[in-house]
Scaffold this motif. Sequence first.
Motif, mmCIF file in Angstrom:
data_model
loop_
_atom_site.group_PDB
_atom_site.id
_atom_site.type_symbol
_atom_site.label_atom_id
_atom_site.label_comp_id
_atom_site.label_asym_id
_atom_site.label_seq_id
_atom_site.Cartn_x
_atom_site.Cartn_y
_atom_site.Cartn_z
ATOM 1 N N GLU A 137 6.719 54.225 1.442
ATOM 2 C CA GLU A 137 6.600 52.771 1.303
ATOM 3 C C GLU A 137 6.464 52.354 -0.153
ATOM 4 N N THR A 138 5.871 53.196 -0.972
ATOM 5 C CA THR A 138 5.729 52.849 -2.397
ATOM 6 C C THR A 138 7.089 52.723 -3.065
ATOM 7 N N ALA A 139 7.967 53.665 -2.768
ATOM 8 C CA ALA A 139 9.301 53.608 -3.339
ATOM 9 C C ALA A 139 10.073 52.401 -2.821
ATOM 10 N N MET A 140 9.923 52.091 -1.527
ATOM 11 C CA MET A 140 10.591 50.924 -0.966
ATOM 12 C C MET A 140 10.078 49.652 -1.617
ATOM 13 N N ALA A 141 8.793 49.563 -1.825
ATOM 14 C CA ALA A 141 8.218 48.376 -2.459
ATOM 15 C C ALA A 141 8.725 48.233 -3.897
ATOM 16 N N GLN A 142 8.852 49.340 -4.593
ATOM 17 C CA GLN A 142 9.356 49.295 -5.956
ATOM 18 C C GLN A 142 10.795 48.793 -5.980
ATOM 19 N N TYR A 143 11.603 49.273 -5.038
ATOM 20 C CA TYR A 143 13.001 48.835 -4.992
ATOM 21 C C TYR A 143 13.087 47.351 -4.665
ATOM 22 N N ARG A 144 12.258 46.893 -3.725
ATOM 23 C CA ARG A 144 12.258 45.462 -3.394
ATOM 24 C C ARG A 144 11.894 44.629 -4.614
ATOM 25 N N ALA A 145 10.929 45.103 -5.382
ATOM 26 C CA ALA A 145 10.528 44.364 -6.582
ATOM 27 C C ALA A 145 11.666 44.310 -7.588
ATOM 28 N N GLU A 146 12.410 45.397 -7.723
ATOM 29 C CA GLU A 146 13.545 45.404 -8.633
ATOM 30 C C GLU A 146 14.593 44.391 -8.203
ATOM 31 N N VAL A 147 14.883 44.356 -6.889
ATOM 32 C CA VAL A 147 15.902 43.434 -6.407
ATOM 33 C C VAL A 147 15.450 41.991 -6.605
ATOM 34 N N ARG A 148 14.171 41.709 -6.298
ATOM 35 C CA ARG A 148 13.653 40.353 -6.519
ATOM 36 C C ARG A 148 13.810 39.945 -7.994
ATOM 37 N N SER A 149 13.440 40.853 -8.879
ATOM 38 C CA SER A 149 13.532 40.561 -10.309
ATOM 39 C C SER A 149 14.977 40.319 -10.719
ATOM 40 N N LEU A 150 15.876 41.124 -10.175
ATOM 41 C CA LEU A 150 17.274 40.996 -10.549
ATOM 42 C C LEU A 150 17.873 39.692 -10.042
ATOM 43 N N VAL A 151 17.555 39.327 -8.803
ATOM 44 C CA VAL A 151 18.086 38.071 -8.273
ATOM 45 C C VAL A 151 17.583 36.890 -9.096
ATOM 46 N N GLY A 152 16.332 36.931 -9.466
ATOM 47 C CA GLY A 152 15.792 35.861 -10.299
ATOM 48 C C GLY A 152 16.463 35.807 -11.654
ATOM 49 N N ARG A 153 16.687 36.972 -12.252
ATOM 50 C CA ARG A 153 17.340 36.988 -13.567
ATOM 51 C C ARG A 153 18.782 36.524 -13.475
ATOM 52 N N LEU A 154 19.470 36.894 -12.384
ATOM 53 C CA LEU A 154 20.845 36.450 -12.200
ATOM 54 C C LEU A 154 20.906 34.926 -12.188
ATOM 55 N N ASP A 155 20.003 34.296 -11.463
ATOM 56 C CA ASP A 155 19.985 32.843 -11.397
ATOM 57 C C ASP A 155 19.684 32.238 -12.771
ATOM 58 N N THR A 156 18.736 32.821 -13.481
ATOM 59 C CA THR A 156 18.388 32.320 -14.811
ATOM 60 C C THR A 156 19.556 32.459 -15.781
ATOM 61 N N ASP A 157 20.222 33.601 -15.765
ATOM 62 C CA ASP A 157 21.322 33.832 -16.693
ATOM 63 C C ASP A 157 22.536 32.978 -16.360
ATOM 64 N N LEU A 158 22.743 32.694 -15.089
ATOM 65 C CA LEU A 158 23.827 31.776 -14.728
ATOM 66 C C LEU A 158 23.567 30.388 -15.301
ATOM 67 N N ALA A 159 22.321 29.940 -15.170
ATOM 68 C CA ALA A 159 21.973 28.623 -15.703
ATOM 69 C C ALA A 159 22.118 28.573 -17.221
ATOM 70 N N ALA A 160 21.822 29.705 -17.880
ATOM 71 C CA ALA A 160 21.898 29.763 -19.346
ATOM 72 C C ALA A 160 23.287 30.174 -19.825
ATOM 73 N N ARG A 161 24.227 30.332 -18.898
ATOM 74 C CA ARG A 161 25.595 30.762 -19.219
ATOM 75 C C ARG A 161 25.615 32.121 -19.918
ATOM 76 N N ALA A 162 24.660 32.974 -19.586
ATOM 77 C CA ALA A 162 24.598 34.312 -20.163
ATOM 78 C C ALA A 162 25.415 35.314 -19.369
ATOM 79 N N ILE A 163 25.913 34.918 -18.219
ATOM 80 C CA ILE A 163 26.788 35.761 -17.415
ATOM 81 C C ILE A 163 27.922 34.901 -16.909
#
Length: 311
Positions: free
Chosen positions: A256-282
């Motif tokens: 479960e620790t590894a699963m939780a870590q992966y979920r946290a990575e995906v959450r962080s990535l989705v948030g960054r994707l949205d931020t970078d789209l707004a900033a035209r960084a991607i």
Amino acid sequence: IHALLGSTLRRAGQPAEGARALERALALNTRIPNAWLELARCRLALGQARSAVDAVNQGLALAPDSAVAVALMFEAAEAAGDRDAADRWFAAHALADARRIDLRLALGNEAFDRGEGLRASWHFRSVAALAPKRAEAHLNLAAAHMLANDAEAAAAAIAAGLGFLPADPRLHQRRCELDELRGRPAEERIAHARAWLAIAPGSADARLLLAYARLAAADFEGARADLDVLLDAARSPWPAFWVRQHYPRQPVFPDETAMAQYRAEVRSLVGRLDTDLAARAIDPSLAARMLAACPNYHLAYLNDVDQSLPR
């Protein structure tokens, strides 16, 4: 006077009239090498390649050391379809004037731009033989082979170039790209990507292709390590993120620790994707491609609903 008139007429765009004037001049005096060469130019302009070769031969008999005559013979032999003879004359001229190598490259590029892959290959192959340490000769020859969908011949051209230029990063890059295209074994791709990195340690493209090769070899931890290097160094890390977050495609976590870590990575990535789209960084098209190819960006791996994530 007739020879001067013939040259003037040719330059004025009247090759037929120029040829007649030059023939009159040569009937009076056959020992004027420039008149024979001018006649050859007129005949080339009229599409009479074989007759042009004959005229150049007459000029060469009178002026065997003439670089102009040698260059014209290459042009006439090519127009006549005698590529072996053209190559021989070109080699002779290139020895006298190294600048002809650049001209031959330009002729190859022009043929390539017209979609004439075989003619382009002929030009580039000649340059590669005469000037094997010109990387562009090998790169362009490979591109011409690809125009004919011959990836194996392209790979052979790059391999030959690396034999003369083992530290040229452009040749290493093309070899790795052709490895991917040809579906070469993962071990071979890893070795070639490592060789590229050895001479260009800061190359993000080399590091990414090495990661792809490691994934193909099921070396997931090695791939993650290479991608982490990219994430630390790259100004625009999204291609590395894209790969890193999706290996393996259906991850099996030991606890479960590894699963939780992966979920946290995906959450962080989705948030960054949205931020970078707004900033035209991607680029939006890249983001769309990522989302289409990787459904887990839609929280398929999260197993719960996180209202804080962007929709």
